[in-house]
Design a protein around this motif. Structure first.
Motif, PDB file in Angstrom:
ATOM      1  N   ASP A 171       0.556  -0.925   0.194  1.00 48.07           N
ATOM      2  CA  ASP A 171      -0.294   0.366  -0.396  1.00 48.07           C
ATOM      3  C   ASP A 171       0.773   1.079  -0.794  1.00 48.07           C
ATOM      4  O   ASP A 171       1.278   1.410   1.448  1.00 48.07           O
ATOM      5  CB  ASP A 171      -0.981  -0.070   1.204  1.00 48.07           C
ATOM      6  CG  ASP A 171      -1.752   1.270   1.303  1.00 48.07           C
ATOM      7  OD1 ASP A 171      -2.246   2.010   0.347  1.00 48.07           O
ATOM      8  OD2 ASP A 171      -2.433   1.192   2.599  1.00 48.07           O
ATOM      9  N   SER A 172       1.260   1.716  -1.280  1.00 46.00           N
ATOM     10  CA  SER A 172       1.843   2.944  -1.303  1.00 46.00           C
ATOM     11  C   SER A 172       2.194   3.715  -2.744  1.00 46.00           C
ATOM     12  O   SER A 172       1.274   2.868  -3.517  1.00 46.00           O
ATOM     13  CB  SER A 172       3.604   2.093  -0.974  1.00 46.00           C
ATOM     14  OG  SER A 172       3.239   1.210  -3.050  1.00 46.00           O
ATOM     15  N   THR A 173       2.704   5.244  -2.689  1.00 43.17           N
ATOM     16  CA  THR A 173       2.409   5.042  -3.830  1.00 43.17           C
ATOM     17  C   THR A 173       3.757   5.380  -4.653  1.00 43.17           C
ATOM     18  O   THR A 173       5.309   5.683  -3.877  1.00 43.17           O
ATOM     19  CB  THR A 173       2.348   6.643  -3.834  1.00 43.17           C
ATOM     20  OG1 THR A 173       2.884   7.452  -2.608  1.00 43.17           O
ATOM     21  CG2 THR A 173       0.710   6.683  -3.314  1.00 43.17           C
ATOM     22  N   THR A 174       4.042   5.691  -5.586  1.00 41.97           N
ATOM     23  CA  THR A 174       5.491   5.608  -6.465  1.00 41.97           C
ATOM     24  C   THR A 174       5.617   7.299  -6.521  1.00 41.97           C
ATOM     25  O   THR A 174       5.013   7.860  -6.129  1.00 41.97           O
ATOM     26  CB  THR A 174       5.270   5.228  -8.140  1.00 41.97           C
ATOM     27  OG1 THR A 174       4.933   3.914  -8.234  1.00 41.97           O
ATOM     28  CG2 THR A 174       6.675   5.114  -8.533  1.00 41.97           C
ATOM     29  N   LEU A 175       7.377   7.217  -6.282  1.00 44.52           N
ATOM     30  CA  LEU A 175       7.945   8.519  -6.073  1.00 44.52           C
ATOM     31  C   LEU A 175       7.885   9.077  -7.158  1.00 44.52           C
ATOM     32  O   LEU A 175       8.150   8.743  -8.351  1.00 44.52           O
ATOM     33  CB  LEU A 175       9.418   8.081  -5.348  1.00 44.52           C
ATOM     34  CG  LEU A 175       9.459   8.403  -4.573  1.00 44.52           C
ATOM     35  CD1 LEU A 175      10.941   7.642  -3.703  1.00 44.52           C
ATOM     36  CD2 LEU A 175       8.686   8.445  -2.537  1.00 44.52           C
ATOM     37  N   ALA A 190      19.315   7.058  -0.147  1.00 43.09           N
ATOM     38  CA  ALA A 190      20.402   6.822   0.836  1.00 43.09           C
ATOM     39  C   ALA A 190      20.905   6.043   1.491  1.00 43.09           C
ATOM     40  O   ALA A 190      21.664   4.917   1.293  1.00 43.09           O
ATOM     41  CB  ALA A 190      21.417   7.969   0.666  1.00 43.09           C
ATOM     42  N   ALA A 191      20.241   6.046   2.502  1.00 43.92           N
ATOM     43  CA  ALA A 191      19.978   5.436   3.229  1.00 43.92           C
ATOM     44  C   ALA A 191      19.529   3.505   2.664  1.00 43.92           C
ATOM     45  O   ALA A 191      20.586   2.913   3.436  1.00 43.92           O
ATOM     46  CB  ALA A 191      19.638   5.482   4.230  1.00 43.92           C
ATOM     47  N   LYS A 295       0.698   4.014   4.823  1.00 40.57           N
ATOM     48  CA  LYS A 295       0.702   4.458   5.986  1.00 40.57           C
ATOM     49  C   LYS A 295       2.126   3.453   6.746  1.00 40.57           C
ATOM     50  O   LYS A 295       2.007   2.189   7.189  1.00 40.57           O
ATOM     51  CB  LYS A 295      -0.400   3.170   6.400  1.00 40.57           C
ATOM     52  CG  LYS A 295      -1.627   4.066   5.855  1.00 40.57           C
ATOM     53  CD  LYS A 295      -2.837   2.917   5.971  1.00 40.57           C
ATOM     54  CE  LYS A 295      -4.189   3.672   5.005  1.00 40.57           C
ATOM     55  NZ  LYS A 295      -5.856   3.050   5.582  1.00 40.57           N
ATOM     56  N   PRO A 296       3.042   3.573   7.079  1.00 44.66           N
ATOM     57  CA  PRO A 296       4.014   2.777   7.534  1.00 44.66           C
ATOM     58  C   PRO A 296       4.032   2.579   9.301  1.00 44.66           C
ATOM     59  O   PRO A 296       3.103   3.569   9.996  1.00 44.66           O
ATOM     60  CB  PRO A 296       5.344   4.395   7.438  1.00 44.66           C
ATOM     61  CG  PRO A 296       4.424   5.155   7.016  1.00 44.66           C
ATOM     62  CD  PRO A 296       3.123   5.280   6.700  1.00 44.66           C
ATOM     63  N   LYS A 297       4.216   1.524   9.901  1.00 46.98           N
ATOM     64  CA  LYS A 297       3.856   1.432  10.781  1.00 46.98           C
ATOM     65  C   LYS A 297       4.257   2.666  12.093  1.00 46.98           C
ATOM     66  O   LYS A 297       5.778   2.938  11.880  1.00 46.98           O
ATOM     67  CB  LYS A 297       4.804   0.215  11.287  1.00 46.98           C
ATOM     68  CG  LYS A 297       4.264  -0.886  10.522  1.00 46.98           C
ATOM     69  CD  LYS A 297       4.739  -2.439  10.436  1.00 46.98           C
ATOM     70  CE  LYS A 297       3.919  -3.789   9.698  1.00 46.98           C
ATOM     71  NZ  LYS A 297       4.970  -4.869  10.125  1.00 46.98           N
ATOM     72  N   GLN A 305      10.641   4.122   5.220  1.00 44.00           N
ATOM     73  CA  GLN A 305       9.008   3.865   4.362  1.00 44.00           C
ATOM     74  C   GLN A 305       9.611   4.328   2.942  1.00 44.00           C
ATOM     75  O   GLN A 305       8.749   3.403   1.875  1.00 44.00           O
ATOM     76  CB  GLN A 305       8.798   5.810   4.654  1.00 44.00           C
ATOM     77  CG  GLN A 305       8.559   5.731   5.880  1.00 44.00           C
ATOM     78  CD  GLN A 305       7.853   7.425   6.360  1.00 44.00           C
ATOM     79  OE1 GLN A 305       7.230   7.838   5.603  1.00 44.00           O
ATOM     80  NE2 GLN A 305       8.473   8.007   7.107  1.00 44.00           N
ATOM     81  N   ILE A 306      10.600   3.854   2.571  1.00 46.12           N
ATOM     82  CA  ILE A 306      10.699   3.665   0.987  1.00 46.12           C
ATOM     83  C   ILE A 306      11.639   2.396   0.450  1.00 46.12           C
ATOM     84  O   ILE A 306      11.701   1.500   1.001  1.00 46.12           O
ATOM     85  CB  ILE A 306      12.666   4.182   0.319  1.00 46.12           C
ATOM     86  CG1 ILE A 306      12.522   5.974   0.861  1.00 46.12           C
ATOM     87  CG2 ILE A 306      12.458   4.759  -0.623  1.00 46.12           C
ATOM     88  CD1 ILE A 306      10.933   6.669   0.296  1.00 46.12           C
ATOM     89  N   ILE A 307      10.164   1.753  -0.263  1.00 47.13           N
ATOM     90  CA  ILE A 307      10.078   0.425  -0.744  1.00 47.13           C
ATOM     91  C   ILE A 307      11.264   0.765  -1.559  1.00 47.13           C
ATOM     92  O   ILE A 307      10.675   1.077  -3.522  1.00 47.13           O
ATOM     93  CB  ILE A 307       8.682  -0.230  -0.812  1.00 47.13           C
ATOM     94  CG1 ILE A 307       8.204   0.053   0.300  1.00 47.13           C
ATOM     95  CG2 ILE A 307       8.788  -1.813  -1.422  1.00 47.13           C
ATOM     96  CD1 ILE A 307       8.851  -1.473   1.496  1.00 47.13           C
TER      97      ILE A 307
END
Length: 447
Positions: A171-175, A190-191, A295-297, A305-307
């Motif tokens: 459940d996400s949005t593309t940057l 970067a992380a 909706k990050p935990k 948050q970045i997948i």
């Protein structure tokens, strides 16, 4: 470039990840895939992974609107024991199938059952018949399975079938291109890149104690890809309907000479100044392959948050190559009227690069230990900057050859207005490759 270059759902969009520009924003949310071309009727390669469930059945992506397709899909999900999909209340007429992309590499669908509570959305990926031309499907599947199951990178794979696989849906949005450049988000990227670069290459490459390391158990991907793709690129450029001016401008034989000179130069520079650390790299970190959780935990570190998705081009490479490739993606706008043209003025500024490097180094580990401590950060940042500059032309060169190969389908089908101008893209990247060689003092006339 492509994820696929790696075009990726978002564009290519230019490489293997792209969709039509008019509806791209919606279509591409949550996933990144590949360049848009109709699936061939030729059989796709059967791809399995030993630790994953496999069902001996095929799906025809072109029939996804037919009621029979939903029946087959439900049978597949139950056979693979997809989470929540064994619920007996689910019937084929309740299954919703939304096509996200159709491409040379994949046809991607979001599959849901909204009228039955607590049923997870699934991501269905059906391989295109020509998907093995530029990437190894078995290797991609193995990599994705290890990264998701052992390192929690990318989507979990629930199982495979004869011509595709079933994946986790986020459940996400593309940057967007602008979001990717935001200082906070850039630091997060970067992380995440640093964390990927800290995984064990030997585990992912499946080497033994006798054949570990570069030149023994594996080769760096950028060199291997160029070597593998040059032959097919020659064949494409030799097609009778290839415009003569394009053939001349790309000049693949000249490129081969320039590439070898550049590789010799890189070898000498790395021997003198110390080489960029070899890591397991994504190689296609464009915004279409970077998702942000909706909706990050609670308590989740910001960068988690970045997948990262679409590992089709992932392989061992110098860390500097992966970073340089990402920086070139800042110059791309896959939603513009000329998505195949990169804008060098959008390349990250020195301040933006330092922001990226600082976060990258802070999250980097080697053999389980931090790569640097704060007192050494300034020196390390300068070192990485020099390494990125040295490996930057390699990104242009690799994707230039990729673009030539990708143009074959349109040329053979006499497509006059392709969804993505692969040849134009190749010309753009080839020009940047040659300019950067000149900037580094590696001219065409160098003996």
């Amino acid at each position: 470039m492509a994820s696929s270059r790696s075009p990726s759902l978002n564009m290519l969009e230019r490489r293997l990840s792209t969709s039509s520009i008019s509806s791209l924003t919606e279509m591409i949310t949550n996933v990144a895939s590949s360049s848009s071309i109709l699936l061939s009727e030729e059989p796709a390669e059967v791809v399995k992974e030993e630790e994953l469930r496999h069902v001996p059945m095929k799906l025809d992506a072109r029939r996804y609107k037919a009621p029979a397709f939903a029946e087959e899909l439900l049978q597949l999900f139950r056979s693979l024991q997809a989470p929540s999909w064994t619920n007996p209340d689910i019937t084929a007429d309740k299954v919703q199938i939304r096509k996200v992309s159709g491409s040379l590499t994949n046809a991607v669908f979001f599959v849901s059952c909204p009228t039955v509570a607590h049923i997870r959305i699934m991501l269905l990926r059906i391989y295109g018949a020509s998907s093995g031309a530029l990437i190894s499907r078995p290797k991609e599947l193995q990599t994705l399975h290890i990264l998701s199951s052992r390192y929690h990178f990318g989507p979990r794979v629930y199982g495979t079938f004869e011509n595709g696989r079933l994946e986790e849906y986020f459940d996400s949005t593309t940057l967007t291109a602008d979001e990717m450049k935001d200082p906070t988000v850039s630091g997060w990227i970067a992380a995440r890149m640093a964390e990927l670069h800290s995984v064990d290459i030997e585990l992912l490459e499946g080497t033994s104690p006798k054949n570990r390391g570069e030149g023994k158990g594996w080769e760096i991907g950028v060199k291997r890809n160029v070597q593998k793709w040059v032959g097919p690129a020659r064949n494409v450029l030799a097609l009778p309907n290839m415009p003569e001016d394009v053939r001349t401008e790309l000049d693949i034989e000249r490129f081969c000479v320039e590439w070898q000179r550049y590789m010799h130069w890189l070898s000498a520079v790395e021997d003198l100044n110390g080489g960029s650390r070899r890591v397991f790299a994504h190689n296609d970190a464009q915004y279409g392959n970077l998702l942000r959780l909706a909706k990050p935990k609670e308590g989740l570190p910001g960068h988690r948050q970045i997948i990262v998705v679409d590992f089709e081009y992932a392989s061992p490479n110098p860390a500097a190559f992966d970073i340089a490739n990402h920086f070139h993606e800042w110059t791309a706008n896959y939603h513009s009227s000329t998505p195949h043209i990169l804008d060098p003025s959008k390349y990250p500024t020195p301040e933006e690069r330092r922001n990226f490097y600082a976060s990258y180094l802070q999250h980097s580990t080697f053999a389980g230990h931090p790569l640097i401590t704060p007192p050494g950060a300034a020196n390390e940042i300068a070192k990485v900057e020099n390494q990125v500059r040295a490996w930057s032309p390699a990104s242009h060169g690799m994707w230039a050859v990729w673009g030539i190969v990708q143009a074959e389908e349109d040329l053979r089908n006499n497509v006059t207005e392709p969804e993505f101008d692969y040849l134009g893209y190749a010309i753009c990247r080839m020009g940047s490759f040659r300019k950067e060689l000149q900037d580094l003092g590696i001219g065409h006339s160098l003996e």
